[in-house]
Scaffold this active site. Structure first.
Site, PDB file in Angstrom:
ATOM      1  CD  GLN A 143       3.272  -3.623  -6.235  1.00  0.00           C
ATOM      2  OE1 GLN A 143       2.975  -2.480  -5.899  1.00  0.00           O
ATOM      3  NE2 GLN A 143       2.390  -4.602  -6.283  1.00  0.00           N
TER       4      GLN A 143
ATOM      5  CG  MET B 262      -2.099  -0.926   1.131  1.00  0.00           C
ATOM      6  SD  MET B 262      -3.091  -0.914   2.636  1.00  0.00           S
ATOM      7  CE  MET B 262      -2.007  -1.782   3.766  1.00  0.00           C
TER       8      MET B 262
ATOM      9  CB  CYS C  58      -1.760   0.601  -9.821  1.00  0.00           C
ATOM     10  SG  CYS C  58      -2.042   2.280  -9.241  1.00  0.00           S
TER      11      CYS C  58
ATOM     12  N   GLY D  48      -4.695  -5.933   3.274  1.00  0.00           N
ATOM     13  CA  GLY D  48      -4.292  -4.549   3.024  1.00  0.00           C
ATOM     14  C   GLY D  48      -4.857  -3.599   4.053  1.00  0.00           C
TER      15      GLY D  48
ATOM     16  CG  ASP E  40     -13.653  -6.235   0.743  1.00  0.00           C
ATOM     17  OD1 ASP E  40     -12.949  -5.202   0.716  1.00  0.00           O
ATOM     18  OD2 ASP E  40     -14.683  -6.370   0.064  1.00  0.00           O
TER      19      ASP E  40
ATOM     20  CE  LYS F  66      -2.173  -6.551  -4.112  1.00  0.00           C
ATOM     21  NZ  LYS F  66      -2.627  -5.251  -4.630  1.00  0.00           N
TER      22      LYS F  66
HETATM   23  C1  LIG Z   1      -3.823   3.565   0.150  1.00  0.00           C
HETATM   24  C2  LIG Z   1      -3.642   2.344  -0.709  1.00  0.00           C
HETATM   25  C3  LIG Z   1      -2.483   2.202  -1.447  1.00  0.00           C
HETATM   26  C4  LIG Z   1      -2.295   1.071  -2.251  1.00  0.00           C
HETATM   27  N1  LIG Z   1      -1.105   0.926  -2.914  1.00  0.00           N
HETATM   28  C5  LIG Z   1      -0.858  -0.237  -3.593  1.00  0.00           C
HETATM   29  C6  LIG Z   1       0.424  -0.475  -4.162  1.00  0.00           C
HETATM   30  O1  LIG Z   1       1.359   0.322  -4.054  1.00  0.00           O
HETATM   31  N2  LIG Z   1       0.590  -1.648  -4.838  1.00  0.00           N
HETATM   32  C7  LIG Z   1      -0.420  -2.592  -4.959  1.00  0.00           C
HETATM   33  O2  LIG Z   1      -0.215  -3.639  -5.559  1.00  0.00           O
HETATM   34  N3  LIG Z   1      -1.631  -2.365  -4.425  1.00  0.00           N
HETATM   35  C8  LIG Z   1      -1.862  -1.244  -3.719  1.00  0.00           C
HETATM   36  N4  LIG Z   1      -3.064  -1.068  -3.103  1.00  0.00           N
HETATM   37  C9  LIG Z   1      -4.072  -2.150  -3.158  1.00  0.00           C
HETATM   38  C10 LIG Z   1      -3.948  -3.081  -1.940  1.00  0.00           C
HETATM   39  O3  LIG Z   1      -2.708  -3.735  -1.943  1.00  0.00           O
HETATM   40  C11 LIG Z   1      -5.067  -4.127  -1.929  1.00  0.00           C
HETATM   41  O4  LIG Z   1      -4.987  -4.866  -3.120  1.00  0.00           O
HETATM   42  C12 LIG Z   1      -6.464  -3.519  -1.838  1.00  0.00           C
HETATM   43  O5  LIG Z   1      -6.509  -2.511  -0.849  1.00  0.00           O
HETATM   44  C13 LIG Z   1      -7.495  -4.597  -1.509  1.00  0.00           C
HETATM   45  O6  LIG Z   1      -7.166  -5.302  -0.340  1.00  0.00           O
HETATM   46  P1  LIG Z   1      -7.829  -4.949   1.086  1.00  0.00           P
HETATM   47  O7  LIG Z   1      -9.318  -5.038   0.919  1.00  0.00           O
HETATM   48  O8  LIG Z   1      -7.282  -5.978   2.036  1.00  0.00           O
HETATM   49  O9  LIG Z   1      -7.419  -3.551   1.421  1.00  0.00           O
HETATM   50  C14 LIG Z   1      -3.295   0.068  -2.323  1.00  0.00           C
HETATM   51  C15 LIG Z   1      -4.468   0.241  -1.592  1.00  0.00           C
HETATM   52  C16 LIG Z   1      -4.651   1.342  -0.793  1.00  0.00           C
HETATM   53  C17 LIG Z   1      -5.926   1.462   0.006  1.00  0.00           C
END
Ligand SMILES: Cc1cc2nc3c(=O)[nH]c(=O)nc-3n(C[C@H](O)[C@H](O)[C@H](O)COP(=O)(O)O)c2cc1C
Length: 333
Positions: free
Chosen positions: A75, A20, A109, A241, A219, A153
Site C-alpha cells: 500500500q 494497519m 488515512c 482490521g 467494525d 482503499k
Molecule cells: C492502528 C491502525 C493503523 C491503520 N493503518 C492503516 C494503514 O496503514 N492503511 C489503511 O488503509 N488503513 C489503515 N487503518 C484503517 C484500517 O485498515 C481499517 O480501515 C479501519 O480500522 C476500520 O476497519 P476495522 O473496524 O475492521 O478496524 C489503520 C487502522 C488502525 C486502527
C-alpha cells in the site's frame, strides 16, 4: 460469498486483512494468510520517500514474502502522481518486491500529518488528482507488469456530513482502478463512532456497473457483523482490521461462519501465548531484538486480552525489553 478476482488475480477468499500501521508486519500477515485471509496488504508506505530515498528506509514496512503470503499487496500513500510512478518503478526494480501481486493506494488515512500533504483521505476532496494517481500507477505498470492490478482503499467521506462519495468512487473506477475498498467512516470520525454500512452501500451502487470487485470495511469482528455488512452493502468482499489484532483466528471463524460450517473452537490461553511468541520471533528475523520487542509492546495486549490476570501481565509486558523476559512473564518455559 462468491470467489473474487482482482484484475486477473484470484484470491482464495474474499475476506482480507485491512492494512494497519504498526500491526500489519510480515509475520502477522503470514499468520493471517494461514488462517485463511484472502490477502493481507502491507501498511501504508510513502511513495515520495521511496522516490527520493529508495526502498531502504521503507523496506521494513513493505517487506513481502510471496512464498509464505501467497497474494501480496503493497500500500502506497502520496499526493503526486509522479511520486507513485517513481515508487512503482523502484519497487519493480527491487528483488522480491518486484514479485508483488497488487499495488494498493491509500485514500483514506485521516491522520493530520498525512492529510496536510494532500495524501490519504485528503484525496477525497480532489477527485481529479486521485484519478490522476490511479492513472499514473496503471500506466507505469502497463509498460512492465500489466498483470499487477491497482486498488484503492478509501472512506465514506472527508467531511462529517458526507454520507458516501458516489462521484469519487466513480472517478476512481473511470480512472481504471481494479478494486475499491470503502471503510464506512468519514475522516473526522477517525476510528470512532459507528461505521455506516448505508454510506458504504451508496458508493457500492455508484460503481456496480463497472464490474470491479467492491470490498466493505468497518467494525467487522465476527460472523454476524460480516453477514450484516455483506447484506447491507452488497459488497463482493470484506476487510477485517482491528478485530484481527492479536486475534488472527478471526479469519478462520468468519470464513467458517459465512460458509455455514459452524465456527472452529476458539484458541485457549496457551495457543494465544504461542502465537504471540511466533509473531514476535518473526519480527526478530529482520529487526534487532530490542527494537522488535519495543515495537511489539502495543500489539501484545491484544493477544492476552481476556486471559486470567491479563491486566497485570499487560503492565509487565509493556516494560519488557527482551524475548526471555517476555517468555518468563507469559510462563512459557
Ligand atoms: C492502528 C491502525 C493503523 C491503520 N493503518 C492503516 C494503514 O496503514 N492503511 C489503511 O488503509 N488503513 C489503515 N487503518 C484503517 C484500517 O485498515 C481499517 O480501515 C479501519 O480500522 C476500520 O476497519 P476495522 O473496524 O475492521 O478496524 C489503520 C487502522 C488502525 C486502527
Amino acid at each position: 460469498m462468491n470467489s473474487v478476482k482482482i484484475g486477473d488475480i484470484k484470491i482464495k477468499n474474499p475476506i482480507a486483512l485491512s492494512p494497519m500501521a504498526g500491526i500489519s508486519s510480515l509475520p502477522f500477515r503470514i499468520i493471517c494468510n494461514e488462517m485463511g485471509a484472502g490477502y493481507c496488504p502491507t501498511e501504508l508506505v510513502s511513495a515520495r520517500s521511496i522516490r527520493y530515498n529508495g526502498v531502504g528506509k521503507s523496506m521494513r514496512y513493505m517487506r513481502i514474502s510471496p512464498e509464505e503470503e501467497g497474494i501480496t499487496a503493497i500500500q502506497l500513500f502520496g499526493s503526486e502522481p509522479d511520486d507513485f510512478k517513481a515508487a512503482i518503478e523502484t519497487i519493480l526494480d527491487t528483488p522480491v518486491l518486484k514479485e508483488v501481486s497488487i499495488i494498493d493506494i491509500n485514500m483514506g488515512c485521516p491522520v493530520p500529518k498525512v492529510v496536510k500533504t494532500g495524501s490519504g483521505s485528503a484525496l477525497m476532496e480532489d477527485p481529479a488528482r486521485a484519478a490522476a494517481i490511479v492513472k499514473a500507477c496503471k500506466r507505469t505498470l502497463e509498460n512492465v507488469c500489466p498483470n499487477i492490478p491497482v486498488t484503492v482503499k478509501t472512506r465514506t467521506g472527508y467531511n462529517a456530513e458526507d454520507n458516501g462519495k458516489p462521484d469519487f468512487a466513480k472517478a476512481l473506477a473511470d480512472a481504471g482502478c481494479d478494486m475499491l475498498c470503502v471503510h464506512g467512516r468519514t475522516r473526522p470520525q477517525m476510528y470512532h463512532g459507528e461505521s455506516s454500512n448505508q454510506a458504504i452501500a451508496v458508493m457500492r451502487e455508484a460503481v456496480r456497473d463497472y464490474k470491479i470487485p467492491f470490498f466493505a470495511n468497518g467494525d467487522i469482528c465476527d460472523t454476524a457483523s460480516a453477514k450484516r455488512i455483506i447484506e447491507e452493502t452488497g459488497c463482493d468482499g470484506i476487510m477485517i482490521g482491528r478485530a484481527a489484532r492479536g486475534n488472527p483466528w478471526v479469519f478462520e471463524q468468519v470464513i467458517a461462519g459465512l460458509a455455514g460450517n459452524g465456527e472452529p473452537k476458539y484458541p485457549d490461553a496457551d495457543e494465544k501465548k504461542l502465537m504471540l511468541m511466533r509473531e514476535l520471533e518473526g519480527r526478530m528475523k529482520y529487526l534487532p531484538e530490542e527494537v522488535a520487542v519495543r515495537e511489539f509492546r502495543s500489539v501484545m495486549p491484544f493477544y492476552i486480552k481476556g486471559l486470567t490476570g491479563s491486566a497485570q501481565i499487560k503492565v509487565k509486558l509493556c516494560s519488557a525489553t527482551g524475548i526471555e523476559e517476555i517468555k518468563e512473564i507469559l510462563g512459557i518455559v
